[in-house]
Structures are given as C-alpha cells and as structure tokens.
Design a protein around this motif. Structure first.
Motif, PDB file in Angstrom:
ATOM      1  N   GLU A  22       8.034 -14.635  -7.711  1.00 23.89           N
ATOM      2  CA  GLU A  22       6.986 -14.576  -6.685  1.00 23.89           C
ATOM      3  C   GLU A  22       5.656 -14.914  -7.333  1.00 23.89           C
ATOM      4  O   GLU A  22       5.327 -14.400  -8.414  1.00 23.89           O
ATOM      5  CB  GLU A  22       6.909 -13.194  -6.031  1.00 23.89           C
ATOM      6  CG  GLU A  22       5.854 -13.136  -4.924  1.00 23.89           C
ATOM      7  CD  GLU A  22       5.724 -11.760  -4.260  1.00 23.89           C
ATOM      8  OE1 GLU A  22       6.443 -10.830  -4.651  1.00 23.89           O
ATOM      9  OE2 GLU A  22       4.879 -11.650  -3.363  1.00 23.89           O
TER      10      GLU A  22
ATOM     11  N   ASP B 160       8.506 -10.354   4.217  1.00 23.57           N
ATOM     12  CA  ASP B 160       7.931  -9.494   3.163  1.00 23.57           C
ATOM     13  C   ASP B 160       7.739  -8.077   3.686  1.00 23.57           C
ATOM     14  O   ASP B 160       7.482  -7.884   4.871  1.00 23.57           O
ATOM     15  CB  ASP B 160       6.589 -10.090   2.734  1.00 23.57           C
ATOM     16  CG  ASP B 160       6.185  -9.649   1.341  1.00 23.57           C
ATOM     17  OD1 ASP B 160       6.912  -8.840   0.738  1.00 23.57           O
ATOM     18  OD2 ASP B 160       5.117 -10.115   0.885  1.00 23.57           O
TER      19      ASP B 160
ATOM     20  N   GLU C  93      12.074  -4.851  -3.684  1.00 20.17           N
ATOM     21  CA  GLU C  93      10.816  -4.874  -4.466  1.00 20.17           C
ATOM     22  C   GLU C  93      10.639  -3.547  -5.162  1.00 20.17           C
ATOM     23  O   GLU C  93      11.150  -2.529  -4.687  1.00 20.17           O
ATOM     24  CB  GLU C  93       9.620  -5.032  -3.534  1.00 20.17           C
ATOM     25  CG  GLU C  93       9.428  -6.404  -2.967  1.00 20.17           C
ATOM     26  CD  GLU C  93       8.094  -6.472  -2.200  1.00 20.17           C
ATOM     27  OE1 GLU C  93       7.601  -5.424  -1.755  1.00 20.17           O
ATOM     28  OE2 GLU C  93       7.578  -7.582  -2.078  1.00 20.17           O
TER      29      GLU C  93
HETATM   30 CA    CA Z   1       5.006 -10.804  -1.386  1.00 21.21          CA
END
Ligand code: CA
Ligand code: C2E
Ligand code: CA
Length: 749
Positions: A526, A646, A708
C-alpha cells in the motif's frame, strides 16, 4: 440580545460640541454686535454731551458779549453824544470813567474821521476802514484780536454805531477788552485734561486756548493731510466735527460752533485717548459679556453632563443586568471579574464559558419562548452550581454564560468541576426539553494578570478551548492550554505552506507490504504518503490528512501520490525488476466518478504500466452514496484496475454494501483485531467466531480478504487458521522507503 445603543460618551461629546458651536454661532456675534452697538451709543452720547457743553459755552460767550453791549449802552448818554461836541464828549468819558464796566480796559468814542477819544483822556488815531460800525455795518461790531502795542496783552473791541436824531452816523462808541480778563473772569469752565476749548477769531487767531502762548497766533497742523483744519480754515468753515492732528501730535476731534454776531468760532478739542477712556469701560463690559457667556456655557455643560449621566445610569441598568436571567451582563461581568482579579493578585482563577450543545437547533425546533425558558433554567442551575464557591457569573449572547471562580489549585478545581458537571448534567437531562452543556475552561495563575493577561483574554482562551469540542458527544469540556493553540497555529502553518510543499516535493511515498498468509510471500503493497517539512519535521498523515480533507487539498495530494507510484512502478518495469501490485488510497473527497476517472487516467496514461499492477482503495465510510461507489468501481474495473474496500467493517452498512458494490478486495478495519485481542495478546473466542464468519462470507462472494494492523504472531496465526488471504501490518513490516521496499521485495518474493 442587547440592543445596539450609542455610547453615552459619544452623546456627551457630540452635545458638548453642539453647545459650543451654538455658542460660537449665536452668542459671540450677538455679544460683539451688542458691544459695538453699546460703544457706538456711548460715543454718540459723548458727542451729544460735548455738543451740549459747546452750546452752553457758546451761550456763555454770547451772554458775556451781550453783557458788554449792555454796559456800553449804559455808558451811552444820548444828549451828550448828540451834541457832537468833542470837548464835551471827551470830558464826559474821563469824568464817568468810574462808571465803566471793570472788564473794559477803556471806552472810546470814535469819530468818522478816525480819531478816537478815550476814557483815559487820550486821543488815538484808528484805521477807520476796519471799524465798520462807522458805516453801520453792522451796528454792533466785535473786532478780531489785536495786540496792545508795547505789551503782551491781547484785546478785542466791541463797538456800536451812534446816530444823531436825524439818523446820521456821528461816530462809534467802543470798548477795549483784555483777553485775559475776558477769559479768566467769565469763561473759566474747566474740563477734563484731554478736552479743551478754544476760540478763534474770524482770521483764525486764537482768542482763547489751553496753552496761553498760542493766544494771538494761528495754528496749522504739520501733517499736510490735516491742513484743512488749520485754524485759519476752521475760522472760515461752518460748524462741524473734524479730525485733525494737535500740535503735540495727538489725533484729536475738533467740534466747532459759530458764536453769533462775532463770526468767531468756538471749538472743543477732544483727544482720541479721551474717547478711548470711554471705550475702556465698554470694552470691560464686553469682556464681562464674554466672561458671563463662558460661565453660562460651563453651567450648560454641567447641566448637560448631569442629564447625560442620568440617561447613562438608565442605560447602565439595562447593561448591568440581563433582563431574562437577572444575571450580570457580559460587560458587567468583565468589569466585576477584572476587579476580583485585581483585588487578589496572588490568587488563582478558573474561568468557565458555558453554553448549550445545539442551542440553535433547540431554538429552531422548540421556538424562542421555550429556548428562553431553557436559558433561564440553565442560568438557575449554573448559579446554584457555583454558589458555594467564591465566584461570579454573567450572561453573554444567547446561551453563553461566563463564570469566574477563585480556586486554590488547578488539580482540585478540575476534580470538583468533573464531579459537579455530572450532577449538573443530571439536572439538565431531566428538564422537559433535555439539553447538554458544553464548557470551555481557562486558568489564570498568579502574576499572569500583571503580565498582561486580561479578563477578555481569559474569556477568549476558554472560548477557544470550547470551540475545539466540536461534535464529539463524549467530550463536554475542554481546557485551554498552549498546546491547543499550538495545534491551531500548526494547522494554520500547514494550510499556508501545503501548496508550496507539494511543489517542492516535500511529500513522498512509503510502501507497506501485503503478505500472502498461505506462503508468507509478498503479494502487494500500500502506498502511504509522508510529509517531510523543514519546519515541522517528518509527519505521518494523521497530522495533515484530516485537515486536507476539510480544506479539499487532499484531492491534489492524492494525484501527486498516484503519479509517484506510477513513476516508481514504471522505473522498476523498465529495469526488468520484480514488482508487486500497489494499492493507492482514494480520499473521501472524490465524489464525481467522471472527473476522478478523467484525471486518474490522464496521469496513468503518461506511463506504460499494466493496470493490474494498480489497486484503488476506496473508503467504506466515504461521502459517496452506494450508487456513486458502484459507478466508480465499475469505471475502474473497465480500465483494468482492481478495487479494494478500505476500512471494511467500520461503517454501519458494511454487510448491506457487500452484495451491492462489486469490489475485488475487502480490507478489514484495524479495529477488528484491536478489539478482539485481549491484554495477553490472545484472540477473544466470540470475536474470532464473528471474524471467521465474515471471512467465509467474503469468500462466498468471491472477494479477496486482507487484514490491516496485524501486529502479533497470534493475530497472524489466527488469520491463517481461518484462511484469510493477506495480511498487512507491523508484524511483517512498517511502511518502507522506496529503497527498503525494493530490498523487501527481493527478500520476500
Ligand atoms: Ca488504505
Ligand atoms: P489506511 O489507509 O488504513 O492506512 C493504513 C494505516 O495503518 C497506515 O497509517 C499504516 O502506517 C498503519 N499501519 C499499518 N500497519 C499497522 C499496524 O500493524 N499497527 C498499526 N497500529 N498501524 C498500522 P498511515 O500511513 O499513518 O496512514 C494513515 C491513514 O492516512 C491511512 O489509513 C489512510 O487513510 C490515510 N492515507 C495515507 N496515505 C494516504 C494517501 O496517499 N492518500 C489518502 N487519501 N489517504 C492516505
Ligand atoms: Ca485501512
């Protein structure tokens, strides 16, 4: 709430000016007109008086001459003179000399031949041309001045025509009169020093003058401008008032009359300084007028000041107390607070600015009356709330209240404040219209007041602190500290410098690897932006992205990052090195799919990169509605890019959206792991189950799954056990610089 009114000081200044102007316009010219008028009057009166005096004096002279004529008549014995016998007449004159008026020097009988017989027994030859009484023109003749030969004495004569029975002129009976006697005994009127009488004869010779030496002479002023007023001319001109120059150089007025039968001129000389002497008291009185006027003005201004202060007091009552709550107004609060601080320079103070959350809304929805009631209730609660402290309270605009409390320590004050705030909260929540307070707090430490911190400054700080609370329902108060201000200042600095920072490449991109959980190999990364500011140092996005989202600059920054990423990928490809797909973030501000696509492709097409190498992360909680989200996803797909959702799970409609939005990847929010990991680093079984179901569901929908914020091995192991596809997090790697990232790829491909 408070009506805007003109300040009493302004009223006072304006009205004082007004009075002064009125004074200047009316009183001064009036008084000067009045003074001038008075002076003119006085002058006229003075001249009138002088005229009267002159008249009187002229009468005295006339009377005296009449008197001489009578004396002469009395001396005249008809039958003696009609005898025309010179001896007889001469005898008579000498014999009856004692009957002669004492002021006569002598009496004489002048015969047509020019021979004169006197009471002295002498005979004198006279110039018969000069004695016109000899021809009867006039019958009574008063001569000009003459000098007695051999003396300094001046005389004049009075003569009468003597006729025989048949009317024939047989001679003249005359008397010689000494000027000294004439003046001293009869016309001895004394006037002021500056005025004096004069008598001049038909030829301009002085019979009488203040200065004896002038008598018997003529006078002409030195200055040619005044030559008309020489005594010779005055003798010839008619009566009047003239300005001339006296022999001593003084400017004088001369007022003249003619004395009947003589042709003489009687004059009154008035010197200018004498007139000025009249003016003086007049000037004095004009001074008095000005003085009295000034007194009157002072009096007016005082009365006016008194009236203004009355008005002021009335206004003050309005400005001291707020009519709704009966508390002090803000103005009065400030005055009292300043006093309180001044009287205790060694004390600490706490200033609270309180208001009501969403008061505007309350006002609009419940109406002004209800809102006023809320304010009243709030004011009563606050007033009660602070009553046990040494404190004061005032109300400002609408729902704003100000409280100043004398405290002993900041720590203790804050503790009490928190306790009391909960108490107050309960009261307010239980009101018929429940409402929530909001507080901004600032503190004044001993000595700060002397360093220039004013009550207004203190209120400003509390206000500022309160303004930082914003919409967060959980925060009810904010305490001012310099860091708060620093933050604001920093934001201002950032806003002022962001464009220039972008131009001078202070922003750069870091790459955080994404690892395949199945084989621990790198499968992507990312792109995350950083800002290296020479002034503020290296900054992570939390420092500037929320601000950029607010001011819109984020869209520019996004495209900058995209281009940096494309550049990087192309460079790698040209060198034939290994690359992994890179995902870029799309901020929530892009809400027009057409425009975004246009701009995105414009940059992308500058480089030759396969679109599969680029993934776009769209925030689940973006401002876009689901249709727009769908639209943009489709458009990106059409160009060959992949799309990730996201922070999946952070919004409310996550599950709903899953079926609607055709994204390729679900990036699970960091919070999933955060909240399901206990302090020992173990995964809570309940959460674990939930996450497991979500991963299964995603797989069924044919979405790739990425987690994440993977920080621990336990987390990694858990994710692997439930067959999550990829992990991104510090457990594998922090965001890396380009160089480090290249190394990472080499090691983990
Ligand atoms: Ca992101
Ligand atoms: P994000 O898109 O969720 O990015 C991931 C963030 O999580 C990054 O923070 C990353 O450093 C951080 N992170 C990664 N692994 C871990 C971990 O194991 N534990 C923890 N606690 N954090 C981890 P970063 O770089 O500070 O970025 C923060 C946010 O700023 C991003 O959140 C993203 O929303 C935004 N952002 C960053 N770069 C860009 C950009 O170029 N454009 C846009 N629009 N937003 C960006
Ligand atoms: Ca994220």
């Amino acid at each position: 709430m408070r009506k805007k009114s003109v300040s009493p000081e302004t009223i006072k200044t304006i009205s004082t000016l007004f009075v002064a102007i009125i004074f200047m316009i009316i009183v001064l010219p009036l008084s000067s007109i009045y003074t001038k008028h008075m002076l003119k009057n006085a002058e006229n009166k003075y001249f009138d008086n002088m005229e009267t005096i002159l008249d009187g004096y002229s009468s005295i002279v006339t009377l005296q001459l009449q008197n001489y004529k009578n004396s002469l008549d009395a001396f005249y014995v008809k039958h003696i003179f009609e005898t025309e016998d010179e001896n007889e007449i001469t005898n008579f004159l000498v014999t009856y000399k004692y009957k002669m008026n004492k002021e006569f020097t002598f009496i004489y009988f002048l015969t047509p031949s020019g021979k004169a017989y006197t009471t002295e027994g002498t005979t004198i030859q006279m110039n018969k041309e000069k004695h016109t009484a000899l021809i009867g023109e006039p019958e009574l003749y008063i001569s000009n001045l003459g000098k007695v030969p051999g003396t300094d004495n001046y005389t004049f004569c009075i003569e009468e025509t003597i006729r025989a029975k048949d009317g024939r002129i047989i001679g003249v009976l005359g008397a010689s009169i000494s000027i000294n006697d004439f003046i001293n005994d009869n016309i001895n009127i004394k006037l002021g020093n500056k005025e004096s009488f004069m008598i001049i004869d038909r030829d301009g010779y002085f019979l009488m003058h203040q200065r004896k030496e002038i008598i018997g002479t003529t006078f002409a002023p030195d200055a040619p401008a005044y030559s008309n007023f020489a005594s010779i001319n005055l003798a010839k001109s008619g009566p009047g008032t003239f300005t001339t120059k006296a022999d001593n150089g003084d400017i004088v007025y001369i007022m003249t009359h003619k004395i009947p039968e003589t042709g003489w001129t009687i004059g009154l000389k008035i010197s200018l300084s004498e007139i000025e002497a009249i003016y003086k008291p007049q000037k004095k009185s004009s001074l008095q007028i000005v003085f009295v006027s000034i007194l009157v003005i002072i009096l007016l201004v005082l009365v006016e000041g008194w009236i203004v202060s009355l008005i002021q007091k009335k206004q003050l009552i309005a400005t001291v107390y707020d009519p709704l709550t009966n508390l002090w107004t803000r103005q009065r609060f400030e005055i009292e607070a300043a006093k309180m601080i001044r009287f205790s320079p060694r004390s600490k103070f706490m200033l609270i600015e309180a208001d009501i959350r969403g008061f505007k809304f309350l006002n609009q929805n419940y109406g002004e009356e209800a809102a006023d009631k809320v304010i009243l209730y709030y004011s009563q609660m606050l007033n009660k709330w602070i009553s046990e402290f040494k404190s004061i309270i005032g109300r400002g605009f609408a729902d704003h209240f100000y409280i100043l409390i004398k405290i002993t320590s900041v720590h203790r004050a804050m503790n009490t404040f928190k306790e009391k705030m909960d108490e107050l909260d309960d009261y307010l929540k239980s009101y018929e219209i429940p409402f929530f307070p909001k507080f901004g707090i600032s503190f004044l430490m001993p000595g700060e007041a002397s360093r220039g911190i004013t009550i207004q400054g203190l209120i400003g700080q509390a206000s500022f602190a309160k303004s930082t609370i914003k919409d967060n329902m959980l925060t009810q108060y904010s305490v001012y500290n310099s860091r708060l201000l620093e933050k604001i200042n920093e934001e201002r600095f950032i806003e002022e410098h962001m464009q220039q920072a972008l131009d001078s490449k202070e922003f750069f991109v870091m790459y955080q690897p994404k690892i395949s959980l199945a084989d621990e190999r790198i499968v992507g990364a990312e792109a995350l932006v950083r800002w290296n500011s020479p002034k503020l140092g290296l900054m992570t996005p939390d420092k500037f992205i929320p601000l950029f989202e607010r001011n819109g600059f984020i869209t520019k920054l996004d495209f900058f990052v995209y281009e940096e990423v494309f550049k990087f990928l192309q460079a790698r490809l040209i060198k034939g090195e290994t690359v992994v797909p890179v995902s870029v973030n799309m901020s929530r501000n892009h809400n027009k799919p057409e425009k975004f696509m246009h701009d995105f492709l414009e940059i992308f097409n500058k480089y030759s990169i396969p679109p599969e190498l680029v993934q776009v992360e769209i925030l689940e909680r973006s401002v876009m509605d689901s249709n727009t989200l769908q639209d943009i996803t489709n458009k990106l797909h059409k160009e060959g890019f992949t799309v990730a959702m996201d922070d999946f799970g952070s919004g409310e409609s996550s599950l709903n959206m899953l079926t609607k939005i055709p994204v390729d990847v679900l990036k699970f929010d960091r919070e999933f792991l955060n909240s399901s990991t206990n302090s020992n680093g173990e995964i809570d079984s309940k959460s674990a189950k939930f996450i497991h179901i979500l991963i299964d569901l995603s797989k069924n929908l044919e979405k790739q799954t990425v987690f994440e914020g993977v920080e621990t091995q336990a987390q990694r192991d858990f994710l692997r056990s439930i067959e999550c596809d990829q992990a991104q997090g510090f457990f594998y790697s922090k965001p890396l610089s380009e160089q480090d990232f290249i190394q990472f790829i080499k090691l983990h491909s």
